[in-house]
Design an enzyme around this catalytic site. Sequence first.
Site, PDB file in Angstrom:
ATOM      1  N   ASP A  78       2.864  12.726  -1.188  1.00 22.94           N
ATOM      2  CA  ASP A  78       2.699  12.514   0.248  1.00 22.94           C
ATOM      3  C   ASP A  78       2.379  13.802   0.993  1.00 22.94           C
ATOM      4  O   ASP A  78       1.448  13.866   1.805  1.00 22.94           O
ATOM      5  CB  ASP A  78       3.983  11.879   0.793  1.00 22.94           C
ATOM      6  CG  ASP A  78       3.917  11.527   2.266  1.00 22.94           C
ATOM      7  OD1 ASP A  78       2.921  11.881   2.922  1.00 22.94           O
ATOM      8  OD2 ASP A  78       4.861  10.909   2.769  1.00 22.94           O
ATOM      9  N   ASP A 120       4.110  11.407   5.771  1.00 23.07           N
ATOM     10  CA  ASP A 120       3.814  10.243   6.602  1.00 23.07           C
ATOM     11  C   ASP A 120       3.644   8.963   5.781  1.00 23.07           C
ATOM     12  O   ASP A 120       3.157   7.951   6.285  1.00 23.07           O
ATOM     13  CB  ASP A 120       2.554  10.484   7.439  1.00 23.07           C
ATOM     14  CG  ASP A 120       1.324  10.813   6.591  1.00 23.07           C
ATOM     15  OD1 ASP A 120       1.433  10.818   5.347  1.00 23.07           O
ATOM     16  OD2 ASP A 120       0.252  11.077   7.175  1.00 23.07           O
ATOM     17  N   SER A 170     -15.628  -6.421   2.997  1.00 23.26           N
ATOM     18  CA  SER A 170     -15.334  -7.008   1.692  1.00 23.26           C
ATOM     19  C   SER A 170     -16.599  -7.683   1.159  1.00 23.26           C
ATOM     20  O   SER A 170     -17.601  -7.014   0.901  1.00 23.26           O
ATOM     21  CB  SER A 170     -14.163  -7.983   1.797  1.00 23.26           C
ATOM     22  OG  SER A 170     -13.710  -8.365   0.526  1.00 23.26           O
ATOM     23  N   VAL A 222       1.882  17.058   5.517  1.00 27.30           N
ATOM     24  CA  VAL A 222       2.809  16.303   6.362  1.00 27.30           C
ATOM     25  C   VAL A 222       3.325  15.090   5.600  1.00 27.30           C
ATOM     26  O   VAL A 222       2.611  14.511   4.775  1.00 27.30           O
ATOM     27  CB  VAL A 222       2.130  15.853   7.673  1.00 27.30           C
ATOM     28  CG1 VAL A 222       1.034  14.839   7.405  1.00 27.30           C
ATOM     29  CG2 VAL A 222       3.141  15.299   8.664  1.00 27.30           C
ATOM     30  N   HIS A 245      -6.947  -3.377   2.423  1.00 31.16           N
ATOM     31  CA  HIS A 245      -8.131  -4.246   2.483  1.00 31.16           C
ATOM     32  C   HIS A 245      -8.112  -5.107   3.751  1.00 31.16           C
ATOM     33  O   HIS A 245      -8.215  -6.337   3.683  1.00 31.16           O
ATOM     34  CB  HIS A 245      -8.169  -5.125   1.226  1.00 31.16           C
ATOM     35  CG  HIS A 245      -9.506  -5.741   0.963  1.00 31.16           C
ATOM     36  ND1 HIS A 245     -10.597  -5.010   0.561  1.00 31.16           N
ATOM     37  CD2 HIS A 245      -9.950  -7.027   1.051  1.00 31.16           C
ATOM     38  CE1 HIS A 245     -11.639  -5.811   0.400  1.00 31.16           C
ATOM     39  NE2 HIS A 245     -11.267  -7.044   0.699  1.00 31.16           N
ATOM     40  N   ASP A 263      -1.005  16.949   1.799  1.00 28.89           N
ATOM     41  CA  ASP A 263      -1.906  17.207   2.937  1.00 28.89           C
ATOM     42  C   ASP A 263      -1.195  17.960   4.056  1.00 28.89           C
ATOM     43  O   ASP A 263      -1.777  18.185   5.119  1.00 28.89           O
ATOM     44  CB  ASP A 263      -2.491  15.908   3.474  1.00 28.89           C
ATOM     45  CG  ASP A 263      -1.434  14.995   4.096  1.00 28.89           C
ATOM     46  OD1 ASP A 263      -0.224  15.197   3.824  1.00 28.89           O
ATOM     47  OD2 ASP A 263      -1.809  14.094   4.866  1.00 28.89           O
ATOM     48  N   ASP A 281      -6.713   0.356  -1.124  1.00 27.90           N
ATOM     49  CA  ASP A 281      -7.256  -1.002  -1.192  1.00 27.90           C
ATOM     50  C   ASP A 281      -6.855  -1.619  -2.525  1.00 27.90           C
ATOM     51  O   ASP A 281      -7.208  -1.099  -3.590  1.00 27.90           O
ATOM     52  CB  ASP A 281      -8.778  -0.946  -1.058  1.00 27.90           C
ATOM     53  CG  ASP A 281      -9.419  -2.311  -0.868  1.00 27.90           C
ATOM     54  OD1 ASP A 281      -8.921  -3.287  -1.459  1.00 27.90           O
ATOM     55  OD2 ASP A 281     -10.422  -2.398  -0.141  1.00 27.90           O
TER      56      ASP A 281
END
Length: 537
Positions: free
Chosen positions: A277, A284, A210, A282, A470, A280, A434
């Site tokens: 979701d 998860d 950060s 899958v 974060h 990609d 983040d």
Amino acid sequence: MNWDLLGGDWSPSGWASQWLLQTPLDSAAKCSPTGLSLPDIAGVSILAIEALHHRNYTYVPGPFAADLQDSNPIPDLDFCNVTVTYTHPGWHDSINVNILLPTDDWNGRFTAIGGGAFTTGGGMVAEWLMMPIMASGFATATTDGGHSTDVLGPELYDPSWALASPGNVNWPLLMDFASVALHDTATIGKAVTEAFYGTAPRYSYFFGGSTGGRQGHMLAQRYPQDYDGIIALFPAVNWVKFFFASFWPSFVMDQMRTYPQPCEFDAITTAVLSACDELDGVQDGIISRLDLCNFDPHDVVGKEIHCGGAEATVSSAAADVIQKAWDGPRSSTGEFQWYGFGKGTNLTQPLTGPIQIQCDEEGSCRAHSNPVWVRYWVKKDPTFDISAITHEEWDELVHASINEYGSIIGTSDPDLSAFKRRGGKMVFWHGTVDAAIPFNGSTDYYDRVLSRDPEAPDYYRFFVAPGSGHCFHCGPTPPPTMEYIVDWVEKGVAPDTLHASGPNGLGVWVERDICMYPKVQHYSRGDPTVTSSFTCV
């Protein structure tokens, strides 16, 4: 414990004792002010040196380490705790550098630890990194930068050190925070290490996230000689710009004079996760392929939801605001100002989320924003009300931040040639969800470095952590370890992936290897909780 320029405990023992139980000095002659002879350091005047020897000390991790699987107490520590208090003559500052020196089994390495938010270092943020790293054989150091080390205390919202007087920035302390104290920590920390052991560190490292990630990049850009290896995680590299992404959703709502309920935004976040979701391969609870996610939040408008036990529907205003939060700030004429937050980010999460809505018992809501950077440094007025400005005045704030502070605290310079020539290595990762620092700010910076030097991965690598926020283990993240940077610096073994672990978006603990940018993580086959089921494409 807090300190400010008007009072507080500024003694070396006061700063060091905030988290270390002290024991009387024993016969270890070098762990004493008289046993630590430091050289003259240009631009620095040493005010005091304190050294305290600790035997059989047990480190008990505090709240910052609570979410880490390996946050167990570390017993039987034997080390020298040194605090050097110094000033820059003419600046009227008073800065503490704290150095921990293992009395047994020093590995010949030195590591400095960065800060967070508006703290330069020290406090609990530094403690939970310093102690385990020191326990593994490193001499470690951190700095308070001349002001409070309480990263989540009152200074987070009311930094008393920011202004020297009404309307006037405390320039020495800002310069200390931005860069000068970081270089001093390297110089003083390594000098103390050499004085204690009788030999200089063979290798020097920096670890931060950060604000600490910004600091790592500042060191590589401005002080490339200070460190052999730098870990600079989820970095605030675009300091003068990225804050406006956090202020932007509230500003949008203030302009609209409409404040949707938090549950409306949460419903849209749930919907985008559901829609993107599996891109990609899958399910998860993580959007790993943000590049393929073309979700329109307006598709959720009219959906019935539950809000605190009451029935409600997702409004078009909520869809407008969240789309703008994803897109990022724009000027009054529509020009790009900075990046927004990744789709799937929990924008309403406490403390760091950019959408903070406060509703009363009657259901009347308003946006809550605490733009500390704008109030104290851009406007130099702690009472400044950002909710009352026009879009043109917003543009003036963005311009003023860049114009006045870019050269002081900005770390967006893509020229790392001096760091490259020096033989330095730097690694960082950034989570795609983040909610404090937009992920695409990191891709922007890294792309510009690559554009300037296509061979940058030979010394500087960026890894993408899908579904991570974060912090450590808010999603699958690499642990806070020095291993991969030491292997690269000392053995020439460059990391192609970083091993990560943590809960996925469904709360299931998973193991993953996160990919080096621009590659992205994609499911291939098998058990989605294990590393071998994913590839980088």
